[in-house]
Design an enzyme around this catalytic site. Sequence first.
Site, PDB file in Angstrom:
ATOM      1  N   THR B 152       0.823  -1.219  -0.123  1.00 39.10           N
ATOM      2  CA  THR B 152      -0.087   0.060   0.123  1.00 39.10           C
ATOM      3  C   THR B 152       0.945   1.261  -0.196  1.00 39.10           C
ATOM      4  O   THR B 152       1.379   1.693  -1.182  1.00 39.10           O
ATOM      5  CB  THR B 152      -0.768  -0.019   1.316  1.00 39.10           C
ATOM      6  OG1 THR B 152      -0.052  -0.203   2.251  1.00 39.10           O
ATOM      7  CG2 THR B 152      -1.996  -1.028   1.226  1.00 39.10           C
ATOM      8  N   LYS B 178       4.185  -6.916   3.982  1.00 38.89           N
ATOM      9  CA  LYS B 178       4.196  -5.365   3.497  1.00 38.89           C
ATOM     10  C   LYS B 178       3.782  -4.848   4.751  1.00 38.89           C
ATOM     11  O   LYS B 178       3.098  -5.069   5.875  1.00 38.89           O
ATOM     12  CB  LYS B 178       2.747  -5.380   2.561  1.00 38.89           C
ATOM     13  CG  LYS B 178       1.395  -5.935   3.206  1.00 38.89           C
ATOM     14  CD  LYS B 178       0.651  -4.800   3.696  1.00 38.89           C
ATOM     15  CE  LYS B 178       0.587  -3.374   3.104  1.00 38.89           C
ATOM     16  NZ  LYS B 178      -0.163  -2.467   4.017  1.00 38.89           N
ATOM     17  N   THR B 189       2.828  -6.895  11.758  1.00 40.66           N
ATOM     18  CA  THR B 189       3.112  -6.586   9.965  1.00 40.66           C
ATOM     19  C   THR B 189       1.732  -6.303   9.770  1.00 40.66           C
ATOM     20  O   THR B 189       0.827  -7.238  10.517  1.00 40.66           O
ATOM     21  CB  THR B 189       3.874  -7.711   9.410  1.00 40.66           C
ATOM     22  OG1 THR B 189       3.658  -7.502   8.154  1.00 40.66           O
ATOM     23  CG2 THR B 189       3.026  -8.992   9.696  1.00 40.66           C
ATOM     24  N   GLU B 276       6.905   4.688   7.118  1.00 36.98           N
ATOM     25  CA  GLU B 276       6.349   5.991   6.280  1.00 36.98           C
ATOM     26  C   GLU B 276       7.523   6.905   6.965  1.00 36.98           C
ATOM     27  O   GLU B 276       7.531   7.411   8.299  1.00 36.98           O
ATOM     28  CB  GLU B 276       4.903   6.471   6.781  1.00 36.98           C
ATOM     29  CG  GLU B 276       4.083   5.395   6.171  1.00 36.98           C
ATOM     30  CD  GLU B 276       2.778   5.420   6.602  1.00 36.98           C
ATOM     31  OE1 GLU B 276       1.916   4.928   6.076  1.00 36.98           O
ATOM     32  OE2 GLU B 276       2.289   6.111   7.823  1.00 36.98           O
ATOM     33  N   ASN B 400       0.900  10.964   5.949  1.00 44.14           N
ATOM     34  CA  ASN B 400      -0.092  10.668   6.883  1.00 44.14           C
ATOM     35  C   ASN B 400      -1.439  11.884   6.753  1.00 44.14           C
ATOM     36  O   ASN B 400      -2.445  11.809   7.161  1.00 44.14           O
ATOM     37  CB  ASN B 400       0.140  10.275   8.210  1.00 44.14           C
ATOM     38  CG  ASN B 400       0.671   8.534   8.211  1.00 44.14           C
ATOM     39  OD1 ASN B 400      -0.125   7.962   7.723  1.00 44.14           O
ATOM     40  ND2 ASN B 400       1.898   8.715   8.404  1.00 44.14           N
ATOM     41  N   SER B 405      -6.218  11.794   0.320  1.00 37.71           N
ATOM     42  CA  SER B 405      -6.526  12.806  -0.642  1.00 37.71           C
ATOM     43  C   SER B 405      -5.921  12.744  -1.965  1.00 37.71           C
ATOM     44  O   SER B 405      -5.142  11.670  -2.155  1.00 37.71           O
ATOM     45  CB  SER B 405      -6.213  14.312  -0.071  1.00 37.71           C
ATOM     46  OG  SER B 405      -4.732  14.229   0.396  1.00 37.71           O
TER      47      SER B 405
END
Lengths: 405, 405
Positions: B152, B178, B189, B276, B400, B405
């Site tokens: 993702t 992932k 995970t 991230e 985040n 959007s």
Amino acid sequence: MAVGLKPLGTLYPVPGFELGVASAGIKKVGRRDLVVMRCAPGSTVAGVFTQNAFCAAPVLLAKQRMQQPVQYLVTNTGNANAATGEPGLAAANAVCQALASQVGCSLEQVLPFSTGVIGEPLPVDKIEQALPAAIADLTEDNWALAAEGILTTDTLPKGASLQVEHEGVTLTVTGISKGAGMIRPNMATMLGYIATDAKIAQPILQNMLLDATNQSFNRITIDGDTSTNDSCILVATGQAAMPTLEKAEGTLYHKLREAIFSVAKQLAQAIVRDGEGATKFVTVQVNGGATAQESLDVAYAVAHSPLIKTALFASDPNWGRIVAAIGYAGLANLDTSLVQVYLGEVQIVQDGGRAASYLEEQGAAVMQQAEIDIRIELGRGSCDETIWTTDLSHEYVRINAEYRS
Amino acid sequence: MAVGLKPLGTLYPVPGFELGVASAGIKKVGRRDLVVMRCAPGSTVAGVFTQNAFCAAPVLLAKQRMQQPVQYLVTNTGNANAATGEPGLAAANAVCQALASQVGCSLEQVLPFSTGVIGEPLPVDKIEQALPAAIADLTEDNWALAAEGILTTDTLPKGASLQVEHEGVTLTVTGISKGAGMIRPNMATMLGYIATDAKIAQPILQNMLLDATNQSFNRITIDGDTSTNDSCILVATGQAAMPTLEKAEGTLYHKLREAIFSVAKQLAQAIVRDGEGATKFVTVQVNGGATAQESLDVAYAVAHSPLIKTALFASDPNWGRIVAAIGYAGLANLDTSLVQVYLGEVQIVQDGGRAASYLEEQGAAVMQQAEIDIRIELGRGSCDETIWTTDLSHEYVRINAEYRS
């Protein structure tokens, strides 16, 4: 970037409580960074302190000295004097001794407070040199300057004040606070000082302060980091024409308790409004827990989630992140089909799933506001809790990545 | 911005385990977002799943179906099918039924997995239309494409593979994973799949997976948010020429256990490396706890502190924030004078205070590295724990704040 934090309003002087401010040049030359406070003889003093095991040298000393009459409080910013071991204790005591010698009291009658960077030696010399100026500045009318003098990364001074009437006597409660980062319950303000001219026996005063902090400073979080230096002090100078309050009952008790609560809550919320990088002031209300603790667990799971905090920053009604946080808050046998979630007045989650009536535009409209209420109904019992927090913005990262440089 | 995460190396095919990939256009047209996996008859299958109370519909179904022989796994990205209530369960079953009908197995032999946005209805039609392409694509040689198909917000695919020899037989263990956000222990995970051609009885396989995840996926955190969809599956196809492993003992057991541990650890660390906005890969080792839990409590307090994470991002050896986190981790009667802290090989805290030998330049040099070890010695006992985490960067906030959007 403070959210809805107004300039200081009127801060009524408290008879018997004086404040003096000076510049010791601890971190920046010329900055007001030293505050001395004097409590008139006969004052009672209550305190609550951080539960961090690495609590700072001044916190250790202040806690010990709560048992005897307190005459002076001395606060420096720019250096926390935390994780400094025995030399830190000696440094804090040197400051207290210097003050005691100049004003003619004993070392044990001085409570020290420090806030700023952790782990660096306290510059005792600089503080000693500035003490005479702070002492010379002592006056009852100095709350606003003291509110400035205790700040670190705060963008605005924080104060609250109100007066209550009782049988023809006007009683004042005034307080100031500081803190914008390393903010989380367990005595969550870095520093708070509240004074009243009421006459209140020490055990009553201590309980009032505990109750007030539990509903105010201990209900806020910015980053989930409990500071090493958190302290909140409540002083009752007893200068008002009233008998000493000896019992936790009666009209006067309840009036004073309400006033102290109100001031503490305003000061605590001011810290959140001025939270590092804050663009939103967020109220998280969790109702219907089986215990107060589980309502708090859910509230803090929501308030600490970086995913929710970034969604708040982005004004994104990403309610999936809210239900995920409720789900991992650790409640035993949570029946998710009883969970309701509201953003402002808009129900976004109904019986554990997306509310049938919910339109994304409604959630987006609430999220655009600077002040946002998240209300969660757990349907497990009757315990309701409310806490206050902020979003997580680029500015938060910038401030904390650059703090020491 | 992945930290030290290399392109996929060789992923050895696992005899008896096939993978097929297709594009269902769930979130983006043309993106590979649907993966079907087939386990040869006779395979044993083990699984561990999120403990989030709001666990997703596919997690609920997959958990139920672990009791019977599993033939197929079907995974979609772009939609988590979480907090979707009864319609979510029906949607997940519709996907399983469509697959079962096309391949000729029963509904209960299909395990569903979903990952993506929480709280939106699963687009069953799109998935059904793409199933034939995924089924037609099934081959043992498809691990790399499947590693892409389950991503993702990840920036890179994640896989690990190794072979062990035992009495002239080569056994393979290959896995993919992932996850980059909403990552925290309790099955950390978002998705992990590991397969081996060894023959392993189900109870042994389940224990191997539990042990492996406890030392890998359950030891990582990016943002402290436990996902609603975390799942990790371990399949043993039994195609290798070996007797069935029925007991947790012997050379073969230990070789396989080591291999599975190693693959799980590489996959878990890959998730952190691709966290991230990550610019640092941080190992937090806490030694000398009285219990494993208290070592973990300290490790997670450090790993979750936004103040420490932003200091890591800034390469600032702000060790005061580390001792503050140790101090608020909740350890009863922590004797701070026994605490030692090391950044890499540099001792920064000695006996609870700044190490006498410590120079700021030394700490700064360690912090400049992309991979940083923080080692904390508590001096309370013999329980050591290690977890892995990332820093907190501007990019984390950007990702985040903009995710939907």
